[in-house]
Design a protein around this motif. Sequence first.
Motif, PDB file in Angstrom:
ATOM      1  N   ALA A 170       0.823  -1.208   0.000  1.00  0.00           N
ATOM      2  CA  ALA A 170       0.000   0.000   0.000  1.00  0.00           C
ATOM      3  C   ALA A 170       0.859   1.262   0.000  1.00  0.00           C
ATOM      4  O   ALA A 170       0.540   2.245  -0.680  1.00  0.00           O
ATOM      5  N   ARG A 223       2.162   1.679  -3.419  1.00  0.00           N
ATOM      6  CA  ARG A 223       1.061   2.115  -4.294  1.00  0.00           C
ATOM      7  C   ARG A 223       0.851   3.623  -4.159  1.00  0.00           C
ATOM      8  O   ARG A 223       0.694   4.333  -5.172  1.00  0.00           O
ATOM      9  N   GLU A 224       0.808   4.120  -2.938  1.00  0.00           N
ATOM     10  CA  GLU A 224       0.618   5.557  -2.738  1.00  0.00           C
ATOM     11  C   GLU A 224       1.735   6.354  -3.396  1.00  0.00           C
ATOM     12  O   GLU A 224       1.494   7.399  -4.026  1.00  0.00           O
ATOM     13  N   PRO A 258      -4.410   5.904 -10.863  1.00  0.00           N
ATOM     14  CA  PRO A 258      -5.126   5.294  -9.732  1.00  0.00           C
ATOM     15  C   PRO A 258      -6.416   4.589 -10.135  1.00  0.00           C
ATOM     16  O   PRO A 258      -6.944   3.788  -9.361  1.00  0.00           O
ATOM     17  N   GLN A 313      -8.091  -4.107   1.041  1.00  0.00           N
ATOM     18  CA  GLN A 313      -7.864  -2.785   0.431  1.00  0.00           C
ATOM     19  C   GLN A 313      -8.774  -2.641  -0.792  1.00  0.00           C
ATOM     20  O   GLN A 313      -8.316  -2.412  -1.912  1.00  0.00           O
ATOM     21  N   GLU A 330     -10.745  -0.497  -2.113  1.00  0.00           N
ATOM     22  CA  GLU A 330     -10.810   0.712  -2.925  1.00  0.00           C
ATOM     23  C   GLU A 330      -9.504   1.002  -3.665  1.00  0.00           C
ATOM     24  O   GLU A 330      -9.438   1.937  -4.453  1.00  0.00           O
ATOM     25  N   SER A 331      -8.482   0.185  -3.421  1.00  0.00           N
ATOM     26  CA  SER A 331      -7.166   0.477  -3.988  1.00  0.00           C
ATOM     27  C   SER A 331      -6.934  -0.155  -5.346  1.00  0.00           C
ATOM     28  O   SER A 331      -6.048   0.279  -6.087  1.00  0.00           O
ATOM     29  N   TRP A 332      -7.699  -1.198  -5.687  1.00  0.00           N
ATOM     30  CA  TRP A 332      -7.355  -2.009  -6.846  1.00  0.00           C
ATOM     31  C   TRP A 332      -8.515  -2.090  -7.829  1.00  0.00           C
ATOM     32  O   TRP A 332      -9.675  -2.241  -7.437  1.00  0.00           O
TER      33      TRP A 332
END
Length: 618
Positions: free
Chosen positions: A456, A459-460, A470, A492, A494-496
Motif C-alpha cells: 500500500a 502504491r501511494e 489510480p 484494500q 478501494e485500492s485495486w
Amino acid sequence: MVRMTTKNTTGTGDGAGNSEGDTAHGVDASMPDWERRFRAPRVSLPEWAEDAPDRSLFISNTTGTFELYAWDRASGGRRQVTDRPNGTTDGTLSPDGEWIWWFSDTDGDEFGVWLRQPFAGGPDEPVAPDLAPSYPAGLALGRDGTAVIGRSTDEDGSTLHLVRSGSAPVEIYRHPESAGVGDLSHDGTLLVVEHTEHGDAMHSSLRVLRPDGTPVAELDDSEGGTRELGLSVLGFAPVDGDSRMLVGHQRRGRWEPMIWDPLSGESTELAIDLPGDVSAEWYPDGSALLVVHSHQARSEMWRYDLGTAELSRVPTPDGTVAGATARPDGTVEYLWSSAALPPRVRSTAGSVVLEAPGLRAPESVPVEDAWVPGPGGTIHALVQKPAGDGPFPTVFEVHGGPTAHDHDAFAAQPAAWVDHGYAVVRVNYRGSTGYGRAWTDALKHRIGLIELEDVAAVREWAVASGLADPERLVLTGASWGGYLTLLGLGTQPESWTVGLAGVPVADYVTAYHDEMEALKSLDRTLLGGTPEEVPERYTASSPLSYVDRVRAPVYISAGVNDPRCPIRQVENYVERLSERGHPHEVYRYDAGHGSLVVEERIKQLRLEIEFASRHLGR
C-alpha cells in the motif's frame, strides 16, 4: 512460506539461444516479443559430476516442456533424459557421473519416487522399490553407491533412509516436524540433517549423524531459547578425510558463511565484509570459497582464499547471478541476466558455456529502483515502464515465498505487461529475503497484512509520483503472491481495479488442512499455532474472511494437483464470489503448483492480460 520450490527450477532463466534464423518448438520471428520470450529455448546452469566433471546435467525447454538433459562436454553430445507431459526439473548426478537420478511425481503433485538412469542412456529404474511414494526432503549420493533419501508424508512426518544396493532401505531419522537431508561428506562417513524439531520452521538447526544414524554433533543457533536464528547447509569440504562443513548463519542479522567442524566442534566465522546476504560454496580443491553476494536486488561474485583471508572480485556485469559453480580448472560458470537482457550461462574464461539452439529472447526494458518510506522501514521496489509519459495503467506484481525477493533479473511475465503498455511495480515487502534477518522475520503472526501495508505504501508513492493511474491498478501474483492478491482485494478494496491470482491461498484454514505436511509446519511457525489453537490469526489472515468486501473483478488460475495451495480451498473462495454474483473467472489446469509446459504458461498469461484489458477498457 516457500510454496513454489523445486530443485533447479529457478535457474532456467527466460531466454537463451543462437541465431535469429533458427526455430525451436514453433518459435519464429513473426511472433509478438512477449510470446517469444516464453518460447525462446533456455538452459539452466549445468550441474557437473564431482569425480567426472565432463559429465553435466541441465534443464531446458527446447521441446516446449522443461525437461532434464545430459551433456558430455568431452564429446559435445547432448541428449534428453526425461520426457513427461508435465515436465521434469528435479534431478542430479551421482559423483562418478554414471547415473542420473530424477524425481518422478504424478502430474505435478510433487508426490513420488526417485528413479535413476544411466548417463549414456537406458531404462529408468527405481532406486528404492521398498519406499512408498512421498514428498521429497533432500537427497545425498555417496561415492560407494550409498544414498540417503529424505521423505515427507502426512502420516510419518520427516524421515531419512539409508539406501544401499542389494539391501532394504534403513530408516535412520524420523521426526514429526520438518527436516531434510543437508549433505554427505566427501568420504561418506558423515551426514548432516537440517531440522526444525524445535518447532520453528523458518530457522533450521543442524545435526550430524553417522550413516547408521548414530549422532555426532549438533549446531543450534538459539537465542535465549527463542530459536530466532537459522542455519543452512552449504556443503561439506570436497576433500577426503576433511570433516569441515560450510554453514550459513544469521548471527549478525543477515546470512553469512562460516566453517564448522562437527568432529572437533571448532567453528570459524569468516570476515567477509560485504553488505547484504552472503552465500558461498567450496572451490573443488577446498582451498577457497566462491562467494555470491546479494544486495539491493542485485548480486556479485567474489573469491575468498581460506589461507590468506583475501577477498577478490570475480567480475560480472550488473544484474543477477542466478547460480554459480567453480570448476576444477579454477574458472567459474554462472547463469547471469538483468531485467533488460536475457540469461546466458557464462564462464569467467570469457565464453558462453552452454546455449540451446533457436531464437534468442527479445530484450526488455531495464528496472529502476524506488525507495519508499514504509510503516516498518524503507521499502525497495523495482519499476519497469513502457515508453511515453505516465500515469500508466500499472501492474503491482507481488512475489511468492514470502521468503524470496524480486531482483534485477530477466523475467518474461513483467516484460509482457510492459509490451502491452503497462508499468510494472514489484515490491520487496517485509518478509522478503536480501534485506537482513529482521526484515525477513517481521511478518510473523500478522502474515499477509504486514506485506500488504508495504504494498500500500508503494502504491501511494506510485500514484503520487505520477507513475501509476489510480483508476487502472492491477494487483497480481502467484503462490504467496496470489494469496496476497486475494487478501489485498478484500482488505484494500478501494485500492485495486483488477485482481489476478495464480495458485493462491484463498481459504487459509482449509489450505492448512489439505496442504503437504512441511507447509503445515511452516504455517504453525508463521501464525503461532494451528487453526484450532489460534483461530483468530487464521481468520485475520485469510482472504475468505474478506471476500464479501471485494470490489474489483477477480481472475484466478489454479492447478488441480497442487499440494501447496490445494484446489478445494480455492473452490471455497470461488463459491463465495459466485453466491455474491461478483464478476470473476476461474481457470483450472491439469498440473500442480504452476506449469512446466511453455504453451500453458503463455495461455495463462494471455488470459490474464485479456481479463485485465477487458475490465480496464483497453
